[in-house]
Design an enzyme around this catalytic site. Structure first.
Site, PDB file in Angstrom:
ATOM      1  N   TYR A   1      -6.267   5.785   5.276  1.00  0.00           N
ATOM      2  CA  TYR A   1      -6.538   4.703   3.919  1.00  0.00           C
ATOM      3  C   TYR A   1      -6.130   3.641   3.905  1.00  0.00           C
ATOM      4  CZ  TYR A   1      -6.190   3.001  -0.617  1.00  0.00           C
ATOM      5  OH  TYR A   1      -6.645   1.743  -1.900  1.00  0.00           O
TER       6      TYR A   1
ATOM      7  N   GLU B   1       0.701  -1.166  -0.010  1.00  0.00           N
ATOM      8  CA  GLU B   1      -0.064  -0.527  -0.095  1.00  0.00           C
ATOM      9  C   GLU B   1       0.947   1.170  -0.204  1.00  0.00           C
ATOM     10  OE1 GLU B   1      -3.208  -0.065  -0.762  1.00  0.00           O
ATOM     11  OE2 GLU B   1      -3.706  -1.817  -0.702  1.00  0.00           O
TER      12      GLU B   1
ATOM     13  N   ASP C   1     -10.375   6.857  -1.218  1.00  0.00           N
ATOM     14  CA  ASP C   1      -9.229   7.254  -1.991  1.00  0.00           C
ATOM     15  C   ASP C   1      -9.179   7.680  -3.586  1.00  0.00           C
ATOM     16  OD1 ASP C   1      -9.606   5.009  -3.295  1.00  0.00           O
ATOM     17  OD2 ASP C   1      -7.640   5.005  -4.110  1.00  0.00           O
TER      18      ASP C   1
END
Ligand code: SF4
Length: 352
Positions: free
Chosen positions: A121, A38, A139
């Site tokens: 996020y 991520e 996002d």
């Protein structure tokens, strides 16, 4: 609002029947590897980020391996991905987990989001994928999908807009399959409801999608602010002989912190005349300029960097006194991480 069950079941059906996006970290059960993927993928296209993920995974297979690595090694492996604060925070947090949390990754959104460099996020992605917690990811992809399907024209980059999109995302997330739902909405935004020319003809939401029904795909989502970019002018001085070159490390809280570069004079505007004088003042002695490189431009999110490299005539490296400068053998240059423009210059001039 169209009902929640309709949205999440349509999305999950699409995911099971039509989503064939393969990612090496999909289905991964190690929070460290999901976190790594991520962070690497923030502001980065998958094709660009994938080789970095594989290299990091190979070199640092666990959070403890990453924690033990010297910062320069981490930065070098990150070189070329940009947004270097991500790499510094990744390293910092790995050390924190290894030393303060006995190497065990926190297991709740609440605790994950406290870690340095991990925003809502990424915390929601890890908490839902690994620990099955119901936390919706929000996002750019998610905002675009929701703004179009629900016809929301509230600017998403305002406090009110951020709150509204977060609340809607949290309302819509599947109660039973939050991790799969989050992965599906990310993939759907990245492959079907894409920014330009969304694939409405194959979209399972099309019959109820406001943007499609009203032909407003181009207008949504709405942004309030236009980003104005600051322009910066970097003048790099090439101080080298046949064997060695002078480099410096960027340590201020600014772009490229932790990376290396050549001694650099920054000017608030382009220096068009008397560059020899400016360089002489910078080096603290009179020098004669031999030649200049072509201009190099690098676009960052909020800044445009204009760089020129200046070759000095007959420089004696023994007499150069620049704060923080270090003289390194030319053959050792590949062991340092440089910003993209400096790297490109060194490669184009056969120094790397
Ligand atoms: S119909 Fe088009 S705009 Fe609407 S969600 Fe599907 S792809 Fe996006």
């Amino acid at each position: 609002m169209k009902d929640k069950t309709w949205f999440s079941s349509t999305l999950l059906d699409w995911n099971r029947q039509s989503n064939d996006r393969q990612m090496p970290w999909k289905g991964e059960k190690d929070p460290y590897l999901v976190w790594l993927s991520e962070i690497i993928l923030q502001q980065t296209r998958v094709e660009q980020g994938l080789p970095y993920f594989l290299r990091f995974k190979e070199k640092y297979p666990t959070v403890k391996h990453l924690a033990k690595a010297p910062e320069d090694d981490v930065m070098r492996l990150w070189q070329g991905l940009g947004y270097y604060s991500r790499a510094r925070n990744l390293h910092h947090t790995a050390k924190h987990i290894a030393s303060e949390l006995k190497g065990i990754f926190p297991a709740t959104y609440h605790d994950i989001v406290k870690l340095k460099g991990i925003g809502p996020y990424t915390a929601a992605a890890i908490a839902s994928f690994i620990f099955g917690e119901k936390q919706a990811v929000v996002d750019g992809n998610v905002i675009r999908v929701l703004a179009r399907i629900y016809g929301i024209d509230l600017p998403f980059d305002t406090t009110e807009g951020k709150k509204a999109f977060s609340e809607l995302a949290q309302k819509l997330i599947s109660d039973t399959h939050p991790g799969e739902y989050n992965q599906a909405i990310m993939d759907f935004g990245a492959t079907v409801c894409v920014p330009a020319n969304p694939k409405c003809d194959i979209c399972p939401f099309a019959d109820k999608c406001v943007a499609y029904q009203e032909n407003r795909q181009e207008e949504l989502p709405v942004r309030a602010k236009r980003i104005t970019k600051k322009e910066r002018f970097f003048y790099y001085v090439v101080l080298k002989d046949n064997k060695e070159i002078i480099i410096t490390k960027r340590s201020a809280n600014d772009i490229w912190k932790g990376l290396y570069e050549l001694p650099m004079l920054e000017s608030p505007k382009a220096i068009r005349k008397n560059i020899g004088e400016a360089v002489s003042t910078f080096l603290g002695k009179k020098v004669k300029i031999e030649s200049y490189s072509k201009p190099y431009t690098q676009q960052l999110t909020h800044q445009t960097i204009q760089s020129v490299f200046i070759f000095i005539d007959g420089e004696d490296l023994q007499n150069v006194h620049i704060e923080g400068a270090q003289k390194v053998p030319l053959k050792k240059l590949p062991t340092f991480a440089f910003p993209k423009v400096v790297h490109l210059f060194l490669v184009e001039n056969s120094l790397l």
